[in-house]
Design a protein around this motif. Sequence first.
Motif, PDB file in Angstrom:
ATOM      1  N   GLY A 135       0.800  -1.214   0.000  1.00 18.56           N
ATOM      2  CA  GLY A 135       0.000   0.000   0.000  1.00 18.56           C
ATOM      3  C   GLY A 135       0.834   1.267   0.000  1.00 18.56           C
ATOM      4  N   ASP A 138       0.202   7.843   3.718  1.00 23.03           N
ATOM      5  CA  ASP A 138       0.037   9.293   3.617  1.00 23.03           C
ATOM      6  C   ASP A 138       0.495   9.872   4.943  1.00 23.03           C
ATOM      7  OD1 ASP A 138      -0.958  11.954   3.741  1.00 23.03           O
ATOM      8  OD2 ASP A 138      -2.446  11.486   2.210  1.00 23.03           O
ATOM      9  N   SER A 143      -2.351   7.891   7.486  1.00 16.01           N
ATOM     10  CA  SER A 143      -3.258   6.815   7.110  1.00 16.01           C
ATOM     11  C   SER A 143      -2.626   5.995   5.993  1.00 16.01           C
ATOM     12  CB  SER A 143      -4.602   7.378   6.654  1.00 16.01           C
ATOM     13  OG  SER A 143      -4.445   8.200   5.512  1.00 16.01           O
ATOM     14  N   THR A 145      -3.432   3.488   2.637  1.00 15.40           N
ATOM     15  CA  THR A 145      -4.333   2.947   1.630  1.00 15.40           C
ATOM     16  C   THR A 145      -3.750   1.627   1.157  1.00 15.40           C
ATOM     17  OG1 THR A 145      -4.965   5.175   0.914  1.00 15.40           O
ATOM     18  CG2 THR A 145      -5.442   3.352  -0.586  1.00 15.40           C
ATOM     19  N   ARG A 146      -4.500   0.545   1.344  1.00 14.23           N
ATOM     20  CA  ARG A 146      -4.018  -0.784   0.998  1.00 14.23           C
ATOM     21  C   ARG A 146      -4.314  -1.105  -0.458  1.00 14.23           C
ATOM     22  NH1 ARG A 146      -3.250  -4.070   5.373  1.00 14.23           N
ATOM     23  NH2 ARG A 146      -2.046  -5.276   3.861  1.00 14.23           N
ATOM     24  N   ASP A 150     -10.602  -1.807  -0.394  1.00  9.18           N
ATOM     25  CA  ASP A 150     -11.338  -0.562  -0.196  1.00  9.18           C
ATOM     26  C   ASP A 150     -11.128  -0.044   1.226  1.00  9.18           C
ATOM     27  OD1 ASP A 150     -12.364  -0.638  -2.739  1.00  9.18           O
ATOM     28  OD2 ASP A 150     -14.169  -1.743  -2.148  1.00  9.18           O
ATOM     29  N   VAL A 152      -9.503   3.048   4.079  1.00  8.18           N
ATOM     30  CA  VAL A 152      -8.234   3.583   4.544  1.00  8.18           C
ATOM     31  C   VAL A 152      -8.018   3.156   5.988  1.00  8.18           C
ATOM     32  CG1 VAL A 152      -6.974   5.714   5.061  1.00  8.18           C
ATOM     33  CG2 VAL A 152      -8.340   5.555   2.970  1.00  8.18           C
TER      34      VAL A 152
END
Length: 223
Positions: A135, A138, A143, A145-146, A150, A152
């Motif tokens: 992923g 950020d 956080s 994002t994988r 779907d 976070v």
Amino acid sequence: MDEGARILVAEDDARLAAMLRELLQGEGYEVVIARDGQRALHEGLTQQFDVILLDRGLPVIEGLDVLMRLRAHGVRSPALVLSALGNPSDRVEGLDRGAEDYLSKPFDIDELLARLRALRRRLTSTLHVLQIPGGMLDTASRSVTRSGIDGVVPLTEREGDLLEKLARRPGQVFSRGDLLSSVFADADDAGVVDTYVHYLRKKLGRECVLTVRGIGYRLGRLP
């Protein structure tokens, strides 16, 4: 002006190195000079730089070899090669071996400064997004994002800081003491590092942080 930006200048010509130091300091850069490839490699591995300005014809270790070793250790600071070797094949080789830009000697000062500013803008635009196993992290929102999943995954401030430290140097192994002093400066027990590694693994999977037995931790292997 590039106030606060740090630049490594790897140049063996004493007069040119002095000129570049004066020029870049006048533009607001904090400048570190390395007069040979071994010193450039050491500085690049032990300090953080916003930009690297690199001559190819360095003593001890050739400039592009220095750059390739830095990249192999996860150093992602954008690099501009400044070299008397200016044929198209030389430029292609420099770019293929890890440089973001290539400028031939003799060079125009205004063009050099403009290219450095462009590298800084490129770095700034992507600085807060880092690749991690499976992923993207950020760092602004703390956080993850994988890939292919779907949603976070939110991180706490400490979890985000720890993962960012590892992700900015994906090839480097950090001791527990290193991570304690840089991420958990207000703690005095290195066990807190193990605790937060556990938290990250619980949220992101065991592959996100690898244990290097007897040494410490490193980011998991990237694709």
